[in-house]
Design an enzyme around this catalytic site. Sequence first.
Site, PDB file in Angstrom:
ATOM      1  CG  HIS A 120       6.564   5.208  -7.778  1.00 20.55           C
ATOM      2  ND1 HIS A 120       7.155   4.667  -6.862  1.00 20.55           N
ATOM      3  CD2 HIS A 120       5.931   3.812  -8.015  1.00 20.55           C
ATOM      4  CE1 HIS A 120       7.399   3.389  -6.801  1.00 20.55           C
ATOM      5  NE2 HIS A 120       6.214   2.902  -7.636  1.00 20.55           N
ATOM      6  CB  ILE A 121       0.589   6.875  -7.576  1.00 22.35           C
ATOM      7  CG1 ILE A 121       0.569   8.209  -7.771  1.00 22.35           C
ATOM      8  CG2 ILE A 121       0.747   6.534  -6.173  1.00 22.35           C
ATOM      9  CD1 ILE A 121      -0.714   9.059  -7.551  1.00 22.35           C
ATOM     10  CE1 TYR A 183      -3.343   7.049  -4.872  1.00 22.79           C
ATOM     11  CE2 TYR A 183      -5.376   7.276  -3.644  1.00 22.79           C
ATOM     12  CZ  TYR A 183      -3.939   7.734  -4.011  1.00 22.79           C
ATOM     13  OH  TYR A 183      -3.373   8.816  -3.304  1.00 22.79           O
ATOM     14  CB  SER A 185      -7.237  -1.781  -3.325  1.00 20.79           C
ATOM     15  OG  SER A 185      -8.398  -1.457  -3.874  1.00 20.79           O
ATOM     16  N   GLY A 216      -3.929  14.369   2.482  1.00 19.81           N
ATOM     17  CA  GLY A 216      -5.307  14.563   2.449  1.00 19.81           C
ATOM     18  C   GLY A 216      -5.163  15.297   1.015  1.00 19.81           C
ATOM     19  CG  ASP A 219      -1.767  22.625  -5.119  1.00 20.97           C
ATOM     20  OD1 ASP A 219      -0.699  21.845  -4.920  1.00 20.97           O
ATOM     21  OD2 ASP A 219      -1.817  23.783  -4.958  1.00 20.97           O
TER      22      ASP A 219
HETATM   23  N1  LIG Z   1      -2.338  14.592  -5.100  1.00 25.02           N
HETATM   24  C1  LIG Z   1      -3.105  14.336  -3.966  1.00 25.02           C
HETATM   25  O1  LIG Z   1      -4.058  14.811  -3.766  1.00 25.02           O
HETATM   26  C2  LIG Z   1      -2.584  13.028  -3.131  1.00 25.02           C
HETATM   27  C3  LIG Z   1      -3.298  13.034  -1.972  1.00 25.02           C
HETATM   28  C4  LIG Z   1      -3.043  12.015  -1.142  1.00 25.02           C
HETATM   29  C5  LIG Z   1      -1.636  11.356  -1.304  1.00 25.02           C
HETATM   30  N2  LIG Z   1      -1.048  11.445  -2.464  1.00 25.02           N
HETATM   31  C6  LIG Z   1       0.152  10.783  -2.707  1.00 25.02           C
HETATM   32  O2  LIG Z   1       1.137  11.617  -3.049  1.00 25.02           O
HETATM   33  C7  LIG Z   1       2.210  10.755  -3.868  1.00 25.02           C
HETATM   34  C8  LIG Z   1       2.238  11.771  -4.860  1.00 25.02           C
HETATM   35  O3  LIG Z   1       1.261  12.229  -5.747  1.00 25.02           O
HETATM   36  P1  LIG Z   1       1.218  13.175  -6.833  1.00 25.02           P
HETATM   37  O4  LIG Z   1      -0.174  13.805  -6.884  1.00 25.02           O
HETATM   38  O5  LIG Z   1       2.447  14.103  -6.617  1.00 25.02           O
HETATM   39  O6  LIG Z   1       1.387  12.342  -8.234  1.00 25.02           O
HETATM   40  P2  LIG Z   1       1.623  12.648  -9.554  1.00 25.02           P
HETATM   41  O7  LIG Z   1       1.823  14.147  -9.783  1.00 25.02           O
HETATM   42  O8  LIG Z   1       0.605  11.984 -10.422  1.00 25.02           O
HETATM   43  O9  LIG Z   1       3.049  12.163  -9.772  1.00 25.02           O
HETATM   44  C9  LIG Z   1       3.103  10.719 -10.104  1.00 25.02           C
HETATM   45  C10 LIG Z   1       4.673  10.423 -10.276  1.00 25.02           C
HETATM   46  O10 LIG Z   1       4.944   9.333 -10.389  1.00 25.02           O
HETATM   47  C11 LIG Z   1       5.478   8.730 -11.666  1.00 25.02           C
HETATM   48  N3  LIG Z   1       4.849   7.621 -12.048  1.00 25.02           N
HETATM   49  C12 LIG Z   1       3.847   7.354 -12.783  1.00 25.02           C
HETATM   50  N4  LIG Z   1       3.794   6.052 -13.313  1.00 25.02           N
HETATM   51  C13 LIG Z   1       5.034   5.363 -12.936  1.00 25.02           C
HETATM   52  C14 LIG Z   1       5.539   4.329 -13.136  1.00 25.02           C
HETATM   53  N5  LIG Z   1       5.038   3.249 -13.962  1.00 25.02           N
HETATM   54  N6  LIG Z   1       6.628   3.825 -12.983  1.00 25.02           N
HETATM   55  C15 LIG Z   1       7.525   4.744 -12.314  1.00 25.02           C
HETATM   56  N7  LIG Z   1       7.116   6.080 -11.966  1.00 25.02           N
HETATM   57  C16 LIG Z   1       5.581   6.504 -12.342  1.00 25.02           C
HETATM   58  C17 LIG Z   1       5.255  10.022 -12.668  1.00 25.02           C
HETATM   59  O11 LIG Z   1       6.255  10.347 -13.464  1.00 25.02           O
HETATM   60  P3  LIG Z   1       6.116   9.560 -15.079  1.00 25.02           P
HETATM   61  O12 LIG Z   1       4.824   9.934 -15.552  1.00 25.02           O
HETATM   62  O13 LIG Z   1       7.351  10.374 -15.624  1.00 25.02           O
HETATM   63  O14 LIG Z   1       6.514   8.322 -14.791  1.00 25.02           O
HETATM   64  C18 LIG Z   1       5.133  11.169 -11.411  1.00 25.02           C
HETATM   65  O15 LIG Z   1       6.507  11.267 -11.225  1.00 25.02           O
HETATM   66  C19 LIG Z   1       1.392   9.505  -4.397  1.00 25.02           C
HETATM   67  O16 LIG Z   1       2.036   8.454  -3.561  1.00 25.02           O
HETATM   68  C20 LIG Z   1      -0.129   9.826  -3.998  1.00 25.02           C
HETATM   69  O17 LIG Z   1      -0.711   8.702  -3.667  1.00 25.02           O
HETATM   70  C21 LIG Z   1      -1.512  12.512  -3.379  1.00 25.02           C
END
Ligand SMILES: NC(=O)c1ccc[n+]([C@@H]2O[C@H](COP(=O)([O-])OP(=O)(O)OC[C@H]3O[C@@H](n4cnc5c(N)ncnc54)[C@H](OP(=O)(O)O)[C@@H]3O)[C@@H](O)[C@H]2O)c1
Length: 286
Positions: A120-121, A183, A185, A216, A219
């Site tokens: 999660h983030i 982020y 950090s 990386g 989407d």
């Molecule tokens: N997408 C990218 O480009 C990318 C690139 C590199 C790394 N990553 C990493 O991949 C992972 C997933 O990224 P993603 O793009 O799939 O993220 P995302 O689509 O924004 O999903 C974030 C998830 O975290 C939950 N969340 C948000 N705030 C929260 C809180 N306060 N407490 C508990 N849960 C919370 C959200 O659900 P709710 O809103 O229901 O809480 C959601 O399920 C992360 O660790 C991210 O850093 C992503």
Amino acid sequence: MKAFTKLLVVGSIGAAFVAFQWSGPTLDPESLKGARVLVTGASAGIGEQMAYHLAGFGAQVVITARREKVLQQVVEKCQVLGAQKALYIAADMANPSDPERVVKFAVDKLGGLDYLVLNHIGPSPFAMWDGDVEHTRWLMQVNFLSYLQMAKTALPTLDQSKGSIVVVSSLLGKMCSPFVAPYTSTKFALNGFFGTLQHELAMQRSNVSITICILGLIDTDSAMEKVKGITNIQAWPASEAALHIITSGATQQTESYYPWFWYYGTLIRDWFPYFRDISIRYFYKY
Ligand SMILES: NC(=O)c1ccc[n+]([C@@H]2O[C@H](COP(=O)([O-])OP(=O)(O)OC[C@H]3O[C@@H](n4cnc5c(N)ncnc54)[C@H](OP(=O)(O)O)[C@@H]3O)[C@@H](O)[C@H]2O)c1
Ligand SMILES: *[C@@H]1O[C@H](CO)[C@@H](O)[C@H](O)[C@H]1NC(C)=O
């Protein structure tokens, strides 16, 4: 050996190595049948896709995020896809008591845990730093400290099951880039903390393995929404990223990269800092 033959041999070894990196480890889907997995941030994006893959492999999953309604829908889909068990628990990782509560729920409902997938983030602006220190403090709790709290709570049960902690990190935990100060950090902190923990668990001959996944641009809706109009860097599919993370965890990789070539990106990161920084800025409109 003639110089040309030498070059050919070195070239072939290099090519074979790159091909090996490209193919990566192979997943034995059977190893995940009945596996007890807790996935955080699974109401959307990569976490949601991981839940579906795990369900398809017949795992027992507990998913968590804040939005209960959405979690409910993901759980229903997991059941259709073949999960042995699929449960959810709504929690806010900004709340210091929720991380422990979530792990205890999963251990209680599944009778133990084989994988803790920390993914999660919290939402963070994709913009220049505006001097908001409080947001970074909050994000540190959500993206970093809650990971430590969950790891701490899960370690004893993972020791018994010879389980794994899988940490979803980012290239932005390895390289600096504009518009992501809070982020980045939290991701640098994660790499530092869990990298150290990897050493310490190995030195103690612990049963627990830690996998750190470096992603990386992917989407997901949230990421695409943020970078729209600011960068044209190619984004890779969330479902593939999710499968990559599961494979890396199940095969106990120490560190894994998706897409794979970023491994080389981080290797040469410090060779030509001037050109690196120029080219990073070139990718962003301002
Ligand atoms: N997408 C990218 O480009 C990318 C690139 C590199 C790394 N990553 C990493 O991949 C992972 C997933 O990224 P993603 O793009 O799939 O993220 P995302 O689509 O924004 O999903 C974030 C998830 O975290 C939950 N969340 C948000 N705030 C929260 C809180 N306060 N407490 C508990 N849960 C919370 C959200 O659900 P709710 O809103 O229901 O809480 C959601 O399920 C992360 O660790 C991210 O850093 C992503
Ligand atoms: C590690 O696994 C072994 C063998 O399954 C078990 O006997 C031992 O108690 C485990 N270690 C810890 C610290 O739980």
